[in-house]
Design an enzyme around this catalytic site. Structure first.
Site, PDB file in Angstrom:
ATOM      1  CD  GLU A  93      -4.216  -5.737   2.500  1.00 63.65           C
ATOM      2  OE1 GLU A  93      -4.927  -4.967   3.162  1.00 63.65           O
ATOM      3  OE2 GLU A  93      -2.987  -5.645   2.455  1.00 63.65           O
ATOM      4  CD  GLU A 153      -3.233  -0.842   1.975  1.00 62.14           C
ATOM      5  OE1 GLU A 153      -3.077  -0.163   2.999  1.00 62.14           O
ATOM      6  OE2 GLU A 153      -4.319  -1.396   1.714  1.00 62.14           O
TER       7      GLU A 153
HETATM    8  C1  GLA Z   1      -4.141  -2.383   4.892  1.00 69.74           C
HETATM    9  C2  GLA Z   1      -2.796  -3.055   4.999  1.00 69.74           C
HETATM   10  C3  GLA Z   1      -2.826  -4.309   5.815  1.00 69.74           C
HETATM   11  C4  GLA Z   1      -3.692  -4.140   7.034  1.00 69.74           C
HETATM   12  C5  GLA Z   1      -5.084  -3.706   6.615  1.00 69.74           C
HETATM   13  C6  GLA Z   1      -6.049  -3.583   7.763  1.00 69.74           C
HETATM   14  O1  GLA Z   1      -4.876  -2.832   3.849  1.00 69.74           O
HETATM   15  O2  GLA Z   1      -2.240  -3.339   3.744  1.00 69.74           O
HETATM   16  O3  GLA Z   1      -1.503  -4.600   6.192  1.00 69.74           O
HETATM   17  O4  GLA Z   1      -3.133  -3.192   7.869  1.00 69.74           O
HETATM   18  O5  GLA Z   1      -4.966  -2.440   6.007  1.00 69.74           O
HETATM   19  O6  GLA Z   1      -7.341  -3.203   7.328  1.00 69.74           O
END
Ligand code: GLA
Length: 663
Positions: free
Chosen positions: A310, A152
């Site tokens: 995710e 991210e």
């Molecule tokens: C982001 C991060 C993950 C985690 C999620 C929690 O997407 O990439 O590592 O912290 O948030 O919602």
């Protein structure tokens, strides 16, 4: 280059896997549970640097070797992370200059994650070294299917104000403009004595007595998105040198919440688009925001299948009140992403942490273990995805497009504008929602994208627009499309300089109108319309110059002034909307636009049913019907319902999903 899905026989299913948080006995149980759930893909090692290199140059790969070997034996494909998303403590201690500096000069410290600047030369060197060591070690490993660069990028902190960030900003400006004279011209520095004599005089737009130069702010937003792209490309270059056949990606955060990264620009740099999406639990229309994010991700991916890298099985930990997902909601969420182009359904994370700040974030294996609703739904989802294998590689059907431009988002919401109530996403989301509720899928496209396949194109709040993008949009109308342009579009060029001669300079001719003056409305104010309804946020003094008025304002001083217009343009048309419409006006307008462009939902369905269709090039067609209502719903379609394997009955049960291989 291999495609990620070459190794996966259908829809990828899995999660982030953080085995460094658990002892070996748990790893053994993980493998058995992954088999039960049908997991075939995992992102591994995202935050593992301190475990891979506990002290500088002192590597410990044995645990990761075991994990990779066991996953390979289990037939699970690994997206291996570069481990660079959280620098280890020894690195911060030795080189505190890698830490981020905020606009007010505060240095953000360690103890959390993402504590580095992408322009730090020291951090770039260390991150590249770690990436090379990992790539060399696992380049021939049978589990390796994809590289997951960092994590991210741009999350938490996306703008940096340290000394090296300033130098990088100046170099970026020098490459963009070539000379300081060109920058002075583009930034309009004749205003307020802002002229620069050299690039060395330029600073990031920081704290100042009052409003800053808008073009400086816009360029800093462009630079800040690019700085992470550049960081990504630096690591991807290392990876491509060592493993040229393995695709490389990173997880985007494309949604209504992420403004800082230009994902259309980003998309040119990754081998496969991957996105993360989290619902806002308190949002009663969260399933529509989810569809917005999925459609945007498909847009960024130019229609190609993408990875949901995710999402959550249930609650997150970072909202004020973290309500769980309702029974069946996870399946509906996952299949909405698939219905809108995802060929991978993955979660954060595999096993719920027992310590750390994310310990109350849901996962595939909850704290309570396998005798839980979440686990049963995880197993059910795995089997549902197995039954959808034949969908892999198909494309989403759409003949309507909404133009989406991050630069217009940044520029339209800068300070010193006619109204702070003009928010870039408001009109886009209103049209997207209207089409969603009608079962019509819409693509998000960049202003320069080919528009040939669209019969209806929405251009909303496209405040800044280049000459070529304006010509591209006009050409769509000339060719026969219906184009709808909403207020505060086409006002300035890419340097945020007004297009003179009457608004909206870029679209005046196409629309057959000329706007003399903006009349933004007071906070929560409305303006009456002659269709018996009202607008809010905005009104303006529109003159017809070839177009016809469809709806007009009735209130002083704009009584009789057009509020919605239509102009014939070549074989198509160009409509204009001069206010934020109430629901009745919006729906009336959308009715007219759909009728003119000949666009309808793929089939008829009861209210509350989300529809989307995916098509293979050979004509095989899959209708997704996702019932968000609490009533069983009729959907008119014929074929085999893939989740049950039975002939579709014409009814989708309350809260259920049907995926019909249409005959
Ligand atoms: C982001 C991060 C993950 C985690 C999620 C929690 O997407 O990439 O590592 O912290 O948030 O919602």
């Amino acid at each position: 280059m291999a495609r990620f899905w070459d190794k996966i026989p259908g829809i990828a299913y899995g999660a982030d896997y953080n085995p460094e948080q658990w002892p070996v006995e748990v790893h053994r149980e993980d493998l058995e549970l992954m088999r039960q759930a049908g997991v075939n893909a995992l992102s591994v090692g995202i935050f593992s640097w301190a475990w891979l290199e506990p002290a500088e140059g002192n590597y410990n790969f044995s645990w990761l070797d075991d994990i990779m070997d066991n996953l390979a034996t289990a037939g699970i494909n690994v997206a291996l992370a570069t481990a660079t998303a959280a620098p280890p403590a020894w690195l911060v201690r030795k080189h505190p200059e890698i830490l981020p500096v905020t606009i007010d000069g505060t240095t953000l410290g360690p103890g959390s994650r993402r504590h580095y600047s992408p322009s730090s030369s020291v951090y770039r060197a260390y991150a590249a070294k770690m990436t090379r060591v990992l790539a060399e070690r696992y380049k021939d490993h049978p589990a390796l299917a994809l590289w997951h660069v960092d994590n991210e990028l741009g999350c938490h902190v996306s703008e940096f104000y340290g000394p090296e960030d300033t130098v990088a900003f100046r170099s970026w400006l020098e490459r963009r403009y070539g000379s300081i004279e060109a920058l002075n011209e583009a930034w309009g520095t004749a205003f307020w004595s802002q002229r620069y004599g050299s690039f060395a005089e330029i600073l990031p737009p920081g704290n100042a007595p009052t409003t800053l130069n808008p073009t400086q702010q816009l360029d800093f937003a462009r630079f800040s998105s690019w700085a992470f792209i550049d960081f990504y490309n630096m690591l991807a270059a290392v990876i491509r040198e060592v493993t040229p056949l393995i695709p490389t990606t990173t997880n985007f955060m494309a949604s209504s919440a992420t403004k800082a990264l230009d994902y259309f620009d980003w998309a040119k740099n990754v081998d496969v688009i991957a996105n993360d999406h989290y619902l806002v639990a308190a949002d009663t229309e969260r399933h529509i925001e989810l569809a917005f994010s999925a459609d945007l991700t498909r847009g960024v991916s130019a229609g190609k299948p993408w990875m949901l890298m995710e999402h959550s099985t249930s609650a997150v930990n970072w909202q004020p009140r973290n309500m769980p997902k309702m029974p069946g909601e996870m399946l509906r969420n996952s299949l909405t992403h698939v219905a809108r182009g995802a060929d991978a359904v993955m979660f954060f994370q595999w096993r719920q942490s027992k310590a750390g700040s994310e310990k109350f974030h849901s996962s595939m294996v909850p704290h309570g273990g396998t005798n839980t609703r979440v686990w049963r739904e995880v197993v059910e989802l795995g089997s549902a995805l197995t039954s959808l294998a034949s969908i892999q590689g198909s494309r989403v059907e759409s003949r309507a497009a909404i133009v989406f431009d991050y630069e217009a988002w940044w520029a339209s919401e800068l300070d010193s504008h006619p109204s702070t109530d003009v928010q870039y996403l408001d009109m886009l989301r209103a049209f997207h929602r209207s089409l969603f509720l009608r079962g019509i899928t819409v693509d998000f496209v960049h202003p320069d994208a080919a528009l040939e396949n669209y019969d209806l194109v929405f251009v909303c709040t496209l405040y800044t627009v280049t000459d070529s993008a304006a010509a591209n949009i006009a050409a769509a109308a000339q060719r026969g499309a219906t184009v709808l342009i909403s207020y505060f579009s086409g006002i300035v060029n890419e340097n945020d300089a007004v297009r003179l001669g009457g608004y909206p300079g870029a679209f005046r001719e196409l629309l057959g109108i000329n706007i003399e003056e903006f009349h933004p409305l007071p906070e929560a104010g409305t303006v009456a319309l002659d269709n018996g309804n009202a607008g809010s946020i905005w009104s303006e003094h529109v003159h017809l110059a070839g177009a016809e008025a469809k709806v007009s304002f009735t209130a002083y001083p704009l009584q009789g002034v057009p509020a919605i217009t239509r102009n014939t343009a070549g074989a198509g048309s160009a409509w204009y909307l001069a206010t934020f419409p109430d629901t009745a006006t919006l729906e009336g307008l959308v009715d007219a636009l759909l009728e003119e462009s000949g666009i309808a939902a793929p089939t008829t369905a009861a209210a509350g049913v989300e529809l989307s269709r995916r098509l293979h090039a050979d004509g095989r067609s899959f209708l997704f019907a996702i019932n968000h209502s609490e009533l069983d719903a009729a959907v008119s379609a014929q074929g085999t319902e893939l989740l049950s394997g039975a002939t579709f009955t014409g009814i989708v049960a309350a809260g259920a999903v049907a995926v019909i291989a249409e005959s």
